[in-house]
Structure formats: C-alpha cells, structure tokens
Design a protein around this motif. Structure first.
Motif, PDB file in Angstrom:
ATOM      1  N   THR A   1       0.781  -1.216  -0.067  1.00  0.00           N
ATOM      2  CA  THR A   1      -0.040  -0.248   0.441  1.00  0.00           C
ATOM      3  C   THR A   1       0.985   1.251  -0.281  1.00  0.00           C
ATOM      4  O   THR A   1       0.855   2.492  -0.411  1.00  0.00           O
ATOM      5  N   ALA A   2       1.995   1.341   0.738  1.00  0.00           N
ATOM      6  CA  ALA A   2       2.845   2.717   1.104  1.00  0.00           C
ATOM      7  C   ALA A   2       3.629   3.031  -0.369  1.00  0.00           C
ATOM      8  O   ALA A   2       3.421   3.487  -0.937  1.00  0.00           O
ATOM      9  N   LEU A   3       3.774   1.870  -1.272  1.00  0.00           N
ATOM     10  CA  LEU A   3       4.406   2.320  -2.471  1.00  0.00           C
ATOM     11  C   LEU A   3       3.520   2.465  -3.757  1.00  0.00           C
ATOM     12  O   LEU A   3       3.845   3.683  -4.487  1.00  0.00           O
ATOM     13  N   LYS A   4       2.450   1.594  -3.423  1.00  0.00           N
ATOM     14  CA  LYS A   4       1.309   2.147  -4.008  1.00  0.00           C
ATOM     15  C   LYS A   4       0.552   3.601  -4.043  1.00  0.00           C
ATOM     16  O   LYS A   4       0.925   4.600  -4.893  1.00  0.00           O
ATOM     17  N   VAL A   5       1.061   3.874  -3.043  1.00  0.00           N
ATOM     18  CA  VAL A   5       0.380   5.665  -2.337  1.00  0.00           C
ATOM     19  C   VAL A   5       1.479   6.767  -3.189  1.00  0.00           C
ATOM     20  O   VAL A   5       1.206   7.345  -3.585  1.00  0.00           O
ATOM     21  N   ALA A   6       3.084   6.389  -2.749  1.00  0.00           N
ATOM     22  CA  ALA A   6       4.111   6.818  -3.455  1.00  0.00           C
ATOM     23  C   ALA A   6       3.576   6.882  -4.516  1.00  0.00           C
ATOM     24  O   ALA A   6       4.772   7.887  -5.631  1.00  0.00           O
ATOM     25  N   MET A   7       4.117   6.202  -5.892  1.00  0.00           N
ATOM     26  CA  MET A   7       3.965   5.960  -7.214  1.00  0.00           C
ATOM     27  C   MET A   7       2.195   6.612  -7.604  1.00  0.00           C
ATOM     28  O   MET A   7       2.552   7.410  -8.646  1.00  0.00           O
ATOM     29  N   ARG A   8       1.520   6.568  -6.135  1.00  0.00           N
ATOM     30  CA  ARG A   8       0.727   8.156  -7.214  1.00  0.00           C
ATOM     31  C   ARG A   8       0.759   9.333  -7.219  1.00  0.00           C
ATOM     32  O   ARG A   8       0.195   9.950  -8.011  1.00  0.00           O
ATOM     33  N   CYS A   9       1.307   9.432  -5.679  1.00  0.00           N
ATOM     34  CA  CYS A   9       1.819  10.808  -6.025  1.00  0.00           C
ATOM     35  C   CYS A   9       2.812  10.976  -6.110  1.00  0.00           C
ATOM     36  O   CYS A   9       3.271  12.118  -7.378  1.00  0.00           O
ATOM     37  N   ARG A  10       3.752  10.039  -6.920  1.00  0.00           N
ATOM     38  CA  ARG A  10       4.751  10.610  -8.031  1.00  0.00           C
ATOM     39  C   ARG A  10       4.188  11.124  -9.092  1.00  0.00           C
ATOM     40  O   ARG A  10       4.539  11.778 -10.591  1.00  0.00           O
ATOM     41  N   LEU A  11       2.690   9.963  -9.431  1.00  0.00           N
ATOM     42  CA  LEU A  11       2.468  10.609 -11.022  1.00  0.00           C
ATOM     43  C   LEU A  11       1.654  11.993 -10.966  1.00  0.00           C
ATOM     44  O   LEU A  11       1.586  12.260 -12.295  1.00  0.00           O
ATOM     45  N   GLU A  12       1.210  12.824  -9.449  1.00  0.00           N
ATOM     46  CA  GLU A  12       0.759  13.565  -9.884  1.00  0.00           C
ATOM     47  C   GLU A  12       2.038  14.650  -9.734  1.00  0.00           C
ATOM     48  O   GLU A  12       1.537  15.646 -10.034  1.00  0.00           O
ATOM     49  N   ASP A  13       3.137  14.341  -8.942  1.00  0.00           N
ATOM     50  CA  ASP A  13       3.807  15.096  -9.506  1.00  0.00           C
ATOM     51  C   ASP A  13       5.427  14.282  -8.601  1.00  0.00           C
ATOM     52  O   ASP A  13       5.245  14.234  -8.169  1.00  0.00           O
ATOM     53  N   PRO A  14       6.074  14.826  -9.597  1.00  0.00           N
ATOM     54  CA  PRO A  14       7.556  13.536  -9.830  1.00  0.00           C
ATOM     55  C   PRO A  14       8.596  14.163  -8.934  1.00  0.00           C
ATOM     56  O   PRO A  14       9.146  13.278  -8.166  1.00  0.00           O
ATOM     57  N   GLY A  15       8.686  14.893  -8.486  1.00  0.00           N
ATOM     58  CA  GLY A  15       8.977  15.537  -7.240  1.00  0.00           C
ATOM     59  C   GLY A  15       8.302  14.806  -5.766  1.00  0.00           C
ATOM     60  O   GLY A  15       9.455  15.480  -5.031  1.00  0.00           O
ATOM     61  N   PHE A  16       7.563  14.584  -5.870  1.00  0.00           N
ATOM     62  CA  PHE A  16       6.935  13.903  -4.217  1.00  0.00           C
ATOM     63  C   PHE A  16       7.954  12.421  -4.041  1.00  0.00           C
ATOM     64  O   PHE A  16       8.790  12.179  -4.156  1.00  0.00           O
TER      65      PHE A  16
END
Length: 344
Positions: free
Chosen positions: A300-315
């Motif tokens: 779940t943590a990885l999925k959320v992090a990747m989703r956030c990076r999709l919105e903003d690569p600087g996440f």
C-alpha cells in the motif's frame, strides 16, 4: 474532581482561545441578530444552529481531554451532522414532558418531573457526546448505565445548571450586551464542565452502550460514507483557509474512529486527488505512506507513493519514512522508486 479542576473547567471558555474566540464571535452575532428586526430572526436561527453544534463539540472535546475544533461555516448549515443539533430536540422534549405533567397532574407532579429531568438531561447529553447517536441519548438503558458510572460527579453539573440559571436571571438587570455575554458564557461553561466531569471515566473506551437496532450491511456502509463525506467537507473548510494542519488533524482523528481505518485512508486519499488543487492530497499521501509502513502494509505504501509521484514527480515521503520506503521498494524490485529515494 478537585476544586481546582472544577474551577478550571468552568473558566475554560475564558482561558482557552479555541473556545473564547468562537464564544465572542457568537455573542456578537447574536447581539447583531437581536437588533436586526425580521432579517435578524433568520440570522439568529442560523447562529443558534452553530452555537448548539459548537457546544456539543466543546462537550465532546472536554470529555476526551482535548481542545475543540475551530467552528467553520458549515456549523451554520441546516445540513450535515444532525447529532450535534439534537440537544435542541432534547430541550423541547423535556420541556413538553414538564408542561404535560403540570397540565395533567398539577404543580407537585411537574416539580417532581422537573427534578427528574434535571438529572436525566446532563446524562442524556453525555451519552450523545460519547455515542453521537440521538437514539442512544434517549435510550433509558444507556442513560442509566451512564448515571451508574458517573452519577457520583454529575450532580455537580446539575447544581451548576441551577446556579447558572439564577445568574442568567440576575444578569438581566445588567446592560443588554453584558447580560447576553454572561448568558452565552454560562452555556459554554456548562458544556465544558459536563465534559470535564465525565472525562476521567474514559467513557469513549469503557462504557458499553448497545445499538438498539441491528443495521444491514448496506445501511452501515451508507452511514460510513455519509460520515466520511461530512468529515472531508469539514476538513476542506480548514484546508481552503490555509489551515492544512487543522484539516488533516480532523481527518486523522476520524480515521482512528472509522470502522475500517485502512479503507478510510484510501477513501480520503482518492477523494482529495479529485480536488481541483491536488497539492493537499500529496501532503496527505505522506501521512498515508507513514501509516501504511507503520502497519507493515508495504504494498500500500509503495502504491500510494507511486500515485503521488504520478501527480508530482517531485513527491517525497516524510524524512522519517524514507529509509523504510526505500527498503520496501528494493524488496519489491521497484528500481525506479528506489533510485529516486536514494537520490533524496
């Protein structure tokens, strides 16, 4: 409760900015409404809605040993949570019972009923604050259980209510603005005192108040969805006023009470991503990643992090979570995320 804590509870509305500022605002609004003629009546109705809601927020917060949330514009709405408006219905209900007893049996019986109401009313409010259920607040079993648990201190609230009524009556001889402030303060002091009286009993964890009716799975899901929508709307009010911390604090507190915390995290995150400005969702994503890692939910943590990076690569995750997320990315062979995290 010691005398010092009793005094602190009564003075809390004057010593806590979280209560004093709304108290002053509500006082000024009611004063303005009182001078507003017909238009003032409409304003007064909406102000009283907000006052009743916030009084219950104060009671609940003090029962938890916490500070109440700052009231937002949604407090003035006739929609939203209904449980925190139910005290108005309780006042009407108990008032009708007293009048009916007087009409049917005379002054002696109505006096006896008034005494009984003075005992039941604070207990009913306490049950309402603990359960957020109007049905439970008029459930005799729930009220009796609370009286059995807290009856040794609730008498203080009963005495204070009588004293407050007497002081409010005497205050009518003062200038109207001062009298209205004293009356408003006494309302808030009563809510603070009642919450403080039940706080030592940890009722939110200990008191067992059964549901009067079994709900279907669909009804439960609908209630949860409705609750989450209301919470998110309230939080949006904070966030839109540049109080992201307050909005997140409200959401996180509700997630802790949600029957499905994992589902709640995903629900709030998904809804926030749909906002026109999704920056708050990215900050919320940091908290989501943090919680998932702490519960061993690496996927779940990885999925959320990747989703956030999709919105903003600087996440980036919170600094304290970077090492754990990097290790999780390496274990899952997510080389892209691992490389980003290694680069900081």
């Amino acid at each position: 409760m010691t005398p010092l804590k009793l005094i602190q509870a009564i003075l809390y509305p004057l010593t806590s900015a979280a209560v004093l500022v709304p108290l002053i605002v509500f006082w000024l609004l009611t004063a303005f409404a009182a001078w507003g003629g017909l238009l003032g009546l409409f304003l007064m109705a909406f102000v009283l809605l907000a006052v009743v809601r916030f009084l219950m927020m104060v009671l609940e917060a003090r029962a938890r040993g916490a500070a109440p949330e700052t009231p937002g514009i949604e407090f003035f709405s006739v929609f939203g949570d209904g449980w925190n408006l139910f005290p108005a219905a309780l006042v009407l209900l108990f008032g009708w019972i007293i009048v009916a007893a007087n009409d049917a049996f005379g002054i002696a019986w109505s006096t006896a009923v008034s005494v009984l109401v003075s005992i039941v009313f604070p207990a009913s409010l306490a049950v309402l604050a603990v359960t957020r259920s109007p049905l439970q607040s008029i459930n005799p079993v729930a009220i009796l259980r609370l009286l059995e648990r807290c009856g040794g201190t609730l008498w203080i609230a009963i005495v204070f209510a009588e004293l407050a009524g007497w002081l409010a009556y005497l205050g009518n001889a003062l200038p109207s603005m001062l009298a209205s402030f004293i009356q408003m303060y006494l309302w808030f002091a009563y809510a603070s005192l009642l919450g403080s009286l039940i706080e030592p009993y940890n009722l939110f964890e200990e008191i067992g108040i059964p549901e009067p009716l079994e709900k279907t799975a669909d009804e439960i899901a609908g209630d949860v969805e409705k609750r989450r929508v209301g919470v998110l709307g309230h939080a949006y009010g904070f966030i839109s006023r540049d109080n992201r911390e307050g909005g997140f604090r409200h959401i996180l507190a509700e997630i802790a009470r949600d029957p499905d915390p994992a589902g709640a995290w995903a629900w709030y995150f998904g809804r926030m991503l749909q906002w026109e400005n999704n920056v708050p969702a990215l900050f919320f994503g940091q908290h989501y990643v943090h919680d998932a890692l702490r519960h061993g939910e690496e996927a779940t943590a990885l999925k959320v992090a990747m989703r956030c990076r999709l919105e903003d690569p600087g996440f980036r995750p919170l600094a304290e979570d970077r090492a754990m997320l990097l290790a999780a990315a390496q274990r899952s062979s997510n080389s892209e995320l691992a490389e980003v995290l290694r680069m900081g």
